[in-house]
Structures are given as structure tokens and as C-alpha cells.
Design a protein around this motif. Structure first.
Motif, PDB file in Angstrom:
ATOM      1  N   UNK A 132      16.503  12.736 -82.203  1.00 17.70           N
ATOM      2  CA  UNK A 132      15.382  13.676 -82.175  1.00 17.70           C
ATOM      3  C   UNK A 132      15.169  14.174 -80.751  1.00 17.70           C
ATOM      4  N   UNK A 133      14.859  15.478 -80.644  1.00 22.52           N
ATOM      5  CA  UNK A 133      14.528  16.087 -79.361  1.00 22.52           C
ATOM      6  C   UNK A 133      13.185  16.804 -79.482  1.00 22.52           C
ATOM      7  N   UNK A 134      12.609  17.118 -78.349  1.00 25.24           N
ATOM      8  CA  UNK A 134      11.342  17.837 -78.339  1.00 25.24           C
ATOM      9  C   UNK A 134      11.475  19.133 -79.132  1.00 25.24           C
ATOM     10  N   UNK A 135      10.510  19.383 -80.001  1.00 22.45           N
ATOM     11  CA  UNK A 135      10.515  20.578 -80.843  1.00 22.45           C
ATOM     12  C   UNK A 135      11.052  20.337 -82.233  1.00 22.45           C
ATOM     13  N   UNK A 136      11.705  19.209 -82.455  1.00 23.40           N
ATOM     14  CA  UNK A 136      12.253  18.908 -83.780  1.00 23.40           C
ATOM     15  C   UNK A 136      11.150  18.486 -84.747  1.00 23.40           C
ATOM     16  N   UNK A 137      11.359  18.813 -86.016  1.00 26.41           N
ATOM     17  CA  UNK A 137      10.469  18.331 -87.077  1.00 26.41           C
ATOM     18  C   UNK A 137      11.314  17.663 -88.160  1.00 26.41           C
ATOM     19  N   UNK A 138      10.771  16.598 -88.734  1.00 26.99           N
ATOM     20  CA  UNK A 138      11.484  15.820 -89.736  1.00 26.99           C
ATOM     21  C   UNK A 138      10.621  15.649 -90.976  1.00 26.99           C
TER      22      UNK A 138
ATOM     23  N   UNK B 282      10.945  13.347 -94.657  1.00 29.31           N
ATOM     24  CA  UNK B 282      11.661  12.428 -95.540  1.00 29.31           C
ATOM     25  C   UNK B 282      11.012  12.511 -96.913  1.00 29.31           C
ATOM     26  N   UNK B 283      11.821  12.878 -97.924  1.00 28.09           N
ATOM     27  CA  UNK B 283      11.327  13.003 -99.298  1.00 28.09           C
ATOM     28  C   UNK B 283      11.938  11.899-100.152  1.00 28.09           C
ATOM     29  N   UNK B 284      11.068  11.194-100.871  1.00 25.54           N
ATOM     30  CA  UNK B 284      11.498  10.063-101.687  1.00 25.54           C
ATOM     31  C   UNK B 284      11.175  10.333-103.149  1.00 25.54           C
ATOM     32  N   UNK B 285      12.107  10.044-104.033  1.00 25.63           N
ATOM     33  CA  UNK B 285      11.830  10.151-105.462  1.00 25.63           C
ATOM     34  C   UNK B 285      10.668   9.238-105.821  1.00 25.63           C
ATOM     35  N   UNK B 286       9.712   9.776-106.563  1.00 21.90           N
ATOM     36  CA  UNK B 286       8.545   9.033-107.070  1.00 21.90           C
ATOM     37  C   UNK B 286       7.497   8.689-106.015  1.00 21.90           C
ATOM     38  N   UNK B 287       7.881   8.641-104.738  1.00 20.49           N
ATOM     39  CA  UNK B 287       6.933   8.215-103.706  1.00 20.49           C
ATOM     40  C   UNK B 287       6.323   9.374-102.929  1.00 20.49           C
ATOM     41  N   UNK B 288       6.939  10.553-102.984  1.00 20.83           N
ATOM     42  CA  UNK B 288       6.423  11.687-102.218  1.00 20.83           C
ATOM     43  C   UNK B 288       7.160  11.845-100.895  1.00 20.83           C
ATOM     44  N   UNK B 289       6.475  12.437 -99.926  1.00 22.47           N
ATOM     45  CA  UNK B 289       7.144  12.737 -98.664  1.00 22.47           C
ATOM     46  C   UNK B 289       6.290  12.353 -97.466  1.00 22.47           C
ATOM     47  N   UNK B 290       6.948  12.290 -96.327  1.00 18.92           N
ATOM     48  CA  UNK B 290       6.308  11.962 -95.060  1.00 18.92           C
ATOM     49  C   UNK B 290       6.985  12.792 -93.994  1.00 18.92           C
ATOM     50  N   UNK B 291       6.209  13.252 -92.998  1.00 22.44           N
ATOM     51  CA  UNK B 291       6.794  14.135 -91.981  1.00 22.44           C
ATOM     52  C   UNK B 291       6.231  13.830 -90.604  1.00 22.44           C
ATOM     53  N   UNK B 292       6.975  14.283 -89.591  1.00 22.18           N
ATOM     54  CA  UNK B 292       6.558  14.080 -88.207  1.00 22.18           C
ATOM     55  C   UNK B 292       7.211  15.132 -87.336  1.00 22.18           C
ATOM     56  N   UNK B 293       6.573  15.448 -86.203  1.00 24.29           N
ATOM     57  CA  UNK B 293       7.100  16.440 -85.249  1.00 24.29           C
ATOM     58  C   UNK B 293       7.227  15.815 -83.863  1.00 24.29           C
ATOM     59  N   UNK B 294       8.138  16.376 -83.083  1.00 22.99           N
ATOM     60  CA  UNK B 294       8.351  15.921 -81.712  1.00 22.99           C
ATOM     61  C   UNK B 294       8.009  17.045 -80.735  1.00 22.99           C
TER      62      UNK B 294
END
Length: 237
Positions: free
Chosen positions: A217-223, A225-237
Motif C-alpha cells: 500500500x502507498x499513500x493515496x491507495x484505497x482498499x 475487502x468483500x466477503x461472501x455473507x459477511x459484507x465488506x470492509x474498506x480503508x484508505x491511505x
């Protein structure tokens, strides 16, 4: 920074864990609270890379939490990588040895999708097992997302994950990538920390291990993660 193992090539895993515990003790004396644990090296590929046959673990502290969709603090970030994981939230204590998968199921309140940001003080991540253990298993920050799901309502072994970076898929994974089942990872953790007279406590967050390889990961990146049945989670740098 040079690896610890270049200073003392004979340092043992147990000694490295004692270094980790000393560092965590210092953090708690500064006012940070232990809020959970993380498990690393749950895949055979990563274990083979470091020449080991078991995972490792670190502590999660109150200053390591990033809100879902939030920004990772720039201060202190050196060479971060992102991993998608399944988080367990405990409702009962787990005290090893002899903790089983059934014990983990009974002690779990719910599970959530999670992102762990790992980082290393060691230049270019040129680490051995003792190096990462002493450095709190290379844990830096974590993010919880999705919605609480009861563990009995999902098959964690078969849950799929897709990790995207800046809108492009960079990794996929499945629950079985973590010691065959994330539940087994938590059982291993409860039994391993018992060697140091530590228990997993009700209310703690347990990151059960990466479902795929870590992504730079570098500055400016966004991530996301999508999981079946559990939903998603995200973060930015």
C-alpha cells in the motif's frame, strides 16, 4: 532498521515472544489498552517462506483501530501491506491448553470482515520468524466492517473473499486458506498464548489470519475487502 536476528542469530521463538510482551507492557503503561490478538503466518506458503511449521501471534491495542472506510494514520507508517481476514468477537474467555474448535464456536459472539494493515521496521521486509514476533507480529492497524454474523450461520471454511486496490481486484481468498478453517486458527491461538499464562478475553477482537497474500500500500491507495455473507470492509491511505 536491521533485523534482530542479525544481532543475535540464536534468538529463540520463546525469547522473541518475551520481547513482544515487554513492548506491549510498555505500551499499556503509556495508556494503551489490549483489545485483542492477531494471528499471522496461517498459510502454508508463508510458513514455508520463513521455514516454520506453525503460525505466530501479536497483540491488538486500542490505538490500532481504524474506522471502516477511514484513513490509516500517516504517522508511523513505513512500508505497509494490506490483508483481508475474518475477525472473531468473543463473548466468553478462552483459556488454553486443550481449547477445541467447538470451544471457539461457543465462545464467539459473532464474526466480521476485517482488514489488517501490517508493517515492519525491518528494511524491505527481510525478516525471519523471531523478527516479526518481536515486532508484535508486524501488526500496525486493523479495520472492522460488515455486519455481525453469528458463527453458526456461516461456513467459515468456504467463505470467499475478494480484495480490491483502487477499484481493481488484486487478490482472492477463501476461509480454508487459514489453517483449513479460521476457527482452528483461534483454537491454536488460545492454546499458544496459554504458554505465557495469557487468556483470550470476552469482548476481545481476534484477527484469525490472512485469506490471501498481503498487498503493498502507498499513500493515496484505497482498499476494499468483500466477503461472501459477511459484507465488506474498506480503508484508505
Amino acid at each position: 532498521m536491521k533485523p534482530l536476528t542479525t544481532i543475535d542469530s540464536e534468538i529463540s521463538v520463546e525469547e522473541a515472544y518475551h520481547i513482544q510482551l515487554k513492548n506491549i507492557e510498555a505500551k499499556t503503561e503509556q495508556g494503551h489498552k489490549i483489545v485483542g490478538k492477531k494471528i499471522g503466518l496461517t498459510s502454508k506458503a508463508m510458513q514455508n517462506l520463513l521455514g516454520v511449521n506453525e503460525p505466530d501471534y501479536g497483540h491488538l491495542l486500542s490505538n490500532m483501530v481504524v474506522e471502516n472506510g477511514g484513513n490509516v494514520p500517516k504517522k508511523g507508517i513505513l512500508q505497509p501491506k494490506v490483508e483481508g481476514e475474518i475477525a472473531f468477537i468473543l463473548k466468553e474467555d478462552l483459556k488454553g491448553p486443550n481449547v477445541t474448535a467447538m470451544d471457539v464456536i461457543q465462545a464467539t459472539d459473532y464474526v466480521l470482515p476485517a482488514i489488517e494493515v501490517v508493517d515492519s521496521r525491518i528494511t524491505d521486509w527481510k525478516i525471519q520468524l523471531a523478527d516479526t514476533i518481536a515486532d508484535n507480529a508486524s501488526s500496525a492497524f486493523y479495520v472492522l466492517g460488515g455486519k455481525p454474523i453469528k458463527i453458526e450461520d456461516v461456513n467459515l471454511e468456504l467463505i470467499g473473499m475478494v480484495l480490491s486496490k483502487n477499484g481493481e481486484i488484486v487478490n482472492t481468498g477463501v476461509g480454508a486458506a487459514a489453517l483449513g478453517n479460521p476457527i482452528q486458527c483461534v483454537a491454536w491461538l488460545a492454546n499458544r498464548v496459554a504458554d505465557f499464562d495469557i487468556s483470550l478475553r470476552a469482548g476481545e477482537v481476534i484477527l484469525s489470519g490472512a485469506l490471501s497474500a498481503a498487498v503493498d500500500a502507498q499513500e493515496g491507495d484505497s482498499f476494499v475487502a468483500r466477503f461472501a455473507h459477511l459484507g465488506e470492509v474498506s480503508v484508505r491511505f
